[in-house]
Motif scaffolding. Structure first.
Motif, PDB file in Angstrom:
ATOM      1  N   LEU A 131       0.863  -1.176   0.000  1.00 50.23           N
ATOM      2  CA  LEU A 131       0.000   0.000   0.000  1.00 50.23           C
ATOM      3  C   LEU A 131       0.900   1.226   0.000  1.00 50.23           C
ATOM      4  O   LEU A 131       1.715   1.406   0.907  1.00 50.23           O
ATOM      5  CB  LEU A 131      -0.905   0.004   1.241  1.00 50.23           C
ATOM      6  N   ILE A 132       0.775   2.023  -1.044  1.00 43.05           N
ATOM      7  CA  ILE A 132       1.593   3.221  -1.188  1.00 43.05           C
ATOM      8  C   ILE A 132       0.648   4.416  -1.104  1.00 43.05           C
ATOM      9  O   ILE A 132      -0.210   4.591  -1.975  1.00 43.05           O
ATOM     10  CB  ILE A 132       2.343   3.238  -2.542  1.00 43.05           C
ATOM     11  N   ALA A 133       0.797   5.212  -0.057  1.00 42.18           N
ATOM     12  CA  ALA A 133      -0.080   6.355   0.162  1.00 42.18           C
ATOM     13  C   ALA A 133       0.692   7.642  -0.094  1.00 42.18           C
ATOM     14  O   ALA A 133       1.673   7.928   0.582  1.00 42.18           O
ATOM     15  CB  ALA A 133      -0.623   6.346   1.588  1.00 42.18           C
ATOM     16  N   GLY A 134       0.258   8.383  -1.082  1.00 43.28           N
ATOM     17  CA  GLY A 134       0.835   9.689  -1.357  1.00 43.28           C
ATOM     18  C   GLY A 134      -0.040  10.739  -0.704  1.00 43.28           C
ATOM     19  O   GLY A 134      -1.238  10.788  -0.965  1.00 43.28           O
ATOM     20  N   PHE A 172       1.262  -3.068  -6.334  1.00 42.65           N
ATOM     21  CA  PHE A 172       1.378  -1.806  -5.613  1.00 42.65           C
ATOM     22  C   PHE A 172       0.025  -1.106  -5.692  1.00 42.65           C
ATOM     23  O   PHE A 172      -0.405  -0.716  -6.776  1.00 42.65           O
ATOM     24  CB  PHE A 172       2.459  -0.920  -6.245  1.00 42.65           C
ATOM     25  N   HIS A 173      -0.641  -0.995  -4.557  1.00 39.35           N
ATOM     26  CA  HIS A 173      -1.925  -0.302  -4.482  1.00 39.35           C
ATOM     27  C   HIS A 173      -1.628   1.145  -4.106  1.00 39.35           C
ATOM     28  O   HIS A 173      -1.175   1.418  -2.994  1.00 39.35           O
ATOM     29  CB  HIS A 173      -2.840  -0.968  -3.448  1.00 39.35           C
ATOM     30  N   LEU A 174      -1.841   2.052  -5.060  1.00 43.36           N
ATOM     31  CA  LEU A 174      -1.532   3.456  -4.862  1.00 43.36           C
ATOM     32  C   LEU A 174      -2.802   4.186  -4.429  1.00 43.36           C
ATOM     33  O   LEU A 174      -3.843   4.050  -5.085  1.00 43.36           O
ATOM     34  CB  LEU A 174      -1.015   4.086  -6.159  1.00 43.36           C
ATOM     35  N   ILE A 175      -2.705   4.926  -3.333  1.00 42.42           N
ATOM     36  CA  ILE A 175      -3.866   5.716  -2.908  1.00 42.42           C
ATOM     37  C   ILE A 175      -3.463   7.169  -2.681  1.00 42.42           C
ATOM     38  O   ILE A 175      -2.378   7.463  -2.186  1.00 42.42           O
ATOM     39  CB  ILE A 175      -4.560   5.158  -1.634  1.00 42.42           C
ATOM     40  N   LYS A 235       1.467  -3.753   8.042  1.00 42.39           N
ATOM     41  CA  LYS A 235       2.081  -2.417   8.156  1.00 42.39           C
ATOM     42  C   LYS A 235       3.493  -2.347   7.571  1.00 42.39           C
ATOM     43  O   LYS A 235       3.893  -1.304   7.074  1.00 42.39           O
ATOM     44  CB  LYS A 235       2.097  -1.957   9.622  1.00 42.39           C
ATOM     45  N   GLU A 236       4.218  -3.446   7.598  1.00 39.04           N
ATOM     46  CA  GLU A 236       5.577  -3.398   7.041  1.00 39.04           C
ATOM     47  C   GLU A 236       5.560  -3.254   5.511  1.00 39.04           C
ATOM     48  O   GLU A 236       6.596  -2.991   4.907  1.00 39.04           O
ATOM     49  CB  GLU A 236       6.420  -4.600   7.474  1.00 39.04           C
ATOM     50  N   ASN A 237       4.398  -3.412   4.887  1.00 35.15           N
ATOM     51  CA  ASN A 237       4.270  -3.239   3.440  1.00 35.15           C
ATOM     52  C   ASN A 237       3.566  -1.931   3.086  1.00 35.15           C
ATOM     53  O   ASN A 237       3.050  -1.780   1.993  1.00 35.15           O
ATOM     54  CB  ASN A 237       3.518  -4.413   2.815  1.00 35.15           C
ATOM     55  N   ILE A 238       3.548  -0.993   4.019  1.00 36.56           N
ATOM     56  CA  ILE A 238       2.968   0.322   3.767  1.00 36.56           C
ATOM     57  C   ILE A 238       4.097   1.335   3.627  1.00 36.56           C
ATOM     58  O   ILE A 238       5.061   1.318   4.383  1.00 36.56           O
ATOM     59  CB  ILE A 238       2.035   0.743   4.925  1.00 36.56           C
ATOM     60  N   LEU A 239       3.950   2.206   2.635  1.00 40.07           N
ATOM     61  CA  LEU A 239       4.890   3.298   2.435  1.00 40.07           C
ATOM     62  C   LEU A 239       4.078   4.570   2.222  1.00 40.07           C
ATOM     63  O   LEU A 239       3.169   4.602   1.396  1.00 40.07           O
ATOM     64  CB  LEU A 239       5.781   3.037   1.211  1.00 40.07           C
ATOM     65  N   VAL A 240       4.408   5.608   2.986  1.00 43.23           N
ATOM     66  CA  VAL A 240       3.726   6.898   2.889  1.00 43.23           C
ATOM     67  C   VAL A 240       4.694   7.917   2.307  1.00 43.23           C
ATOM     68  O   VAL A 240       5.819   8.051   2.793  1.00 43.23           O
ATOM     69  CB  VAL A 240       3.228   7.357   4.285  1.00 43.23           C
ATOM     70  N   ILE A 241       4.253   8.624   1.260  1.00 43.18           N
ATOM     71  CA  ILE A 241       5.082   9.657   0.644  1.00 43.18           C
ATOM     72  C   ILE A 241       4.568  11.013   1.104  1.00 43.18           C
ATOM     73  O   ILE A 241       3.377  11.304   0.974  1.00 43.18           O
ATOM     74  CB  ILE A 241       5.053   9.592  -0.899  1.00 43.18           C
ATOM     75  N   THR A 242       5.467  11.821   1.650  1.00 44.55           N
ATOM     76  CA  THR A 242       5.063  13.096   2.228  1.00 44.55           C
ATOM     77  C   THR A 242       6.117  14.172   2.013  1.00 44.55           C
ATOM     78  O   THR A 242       7.291  13.872   1.776  1.00 44.55           O
ATOM     79  CB  THR A 242       4.769  12.908   3.733  1.00 44.55           C
ATOM     80  N   ASP A 243       5.687  15.416   2.126  1.00 47.35           N
ATOM     81  CA  ASP A 243       6.605  16.546   2.071  1.00 47.35           C
ATOM     82  C   ASP A 243       7.314  16.678   3.414  1.00 47.35           C
ATOM     83  O   ASP A 243       6.806  16.217   4.431  1.00 47.35           O
ATOM     84  CB  ASP A 243       5.838  17.835   1.747  1.00 47.35           C
TER      85      ASP A 243
END
Length: 186
Positions: free
Chosen positions: A4-7, A56-59, A83-91
């Protein structure tokens, strides 16, 4: 293997090219590489891309930045992604413009989107990819700065750094966070 990739960002045209929306911009670029289209779904715009046998599930949460945890928690449970397969993209204002730093976990450092994800998912033990936006603002004007558009000079360089962030996301899912951090973090 599912990820899970959360932008993180804010919905609406007035926020589209702001510094705070770098998470959305990175995922838009990544989806474009795979000709994937985001569709409006529960609490987020969502799409799926496949790379090297991984999904890769992009949200892009539609809850606005400060309530991002609601969307991340929902999709984590809905897709049964650990949770170990979650990545959050942030400023990140504490990093110089375009500096990219991946971490396996960490504090929110005052970032309201990360704080909300920590609260909703029960801790800070999820990976994050921080995209530096610099801190060239007068004291007390951080909100105005993060919600402003990139400068012309920054905008000219942005695609190169967004592309590198997309590479880091795919690397996270294929070779793991440890090797990705040692290969990409500077």
């Amino acid at each position: 293997m599912k990820y899970l990739i959360a932008g993180l960002g804010n919905i609406g045209p007035e926020y589209e090219l702001t510094r705070h929306n770098i998470g959305f911009l990175v995922l838009d670029f990544l989806a474009g590489k795979f000709d994937a289209d985001f569709k409006s779904d529960r609490l987020a715009f969502k799409c799926e891309v496949k790379h090297k046998g991984r999904s890769f599930h992009l949200i892009k949460p539609t809850t606005y930045m400060n309530l991002s945890g609601k969307a991340v928690n929902y999709w984590m449970k809905q897709l049964k992604i650990p949770k170990e397969n979650i990545l959050v993209i942030t400023d990140d204002v504490s990093l110089p413009f375009a500096r990219l730093r991946m971490r396996a976990k960490g504090s929110s450092a005052g970032h309201n989107g990360l704080k909300d994800i920590e609260a909703a998912t029960g801790g800070n033990n999820f990976a994050r990819l921080k995209f530096g936006i610099g801190n060239d603002y007068p004291q007390g004007r951080q909100v105005d700065y993060v919600l402003s558009n990139f400068s012309k000079g920054e905008f000219a360089e942005l695609e190169t750094h967004i592309e590198r962030a997309a590479e880091m996301i795919l690397s996270f899912g294929t070779i793991g966070i440890g090797r990705t951090m040692s290969q990409f973090n500077s």
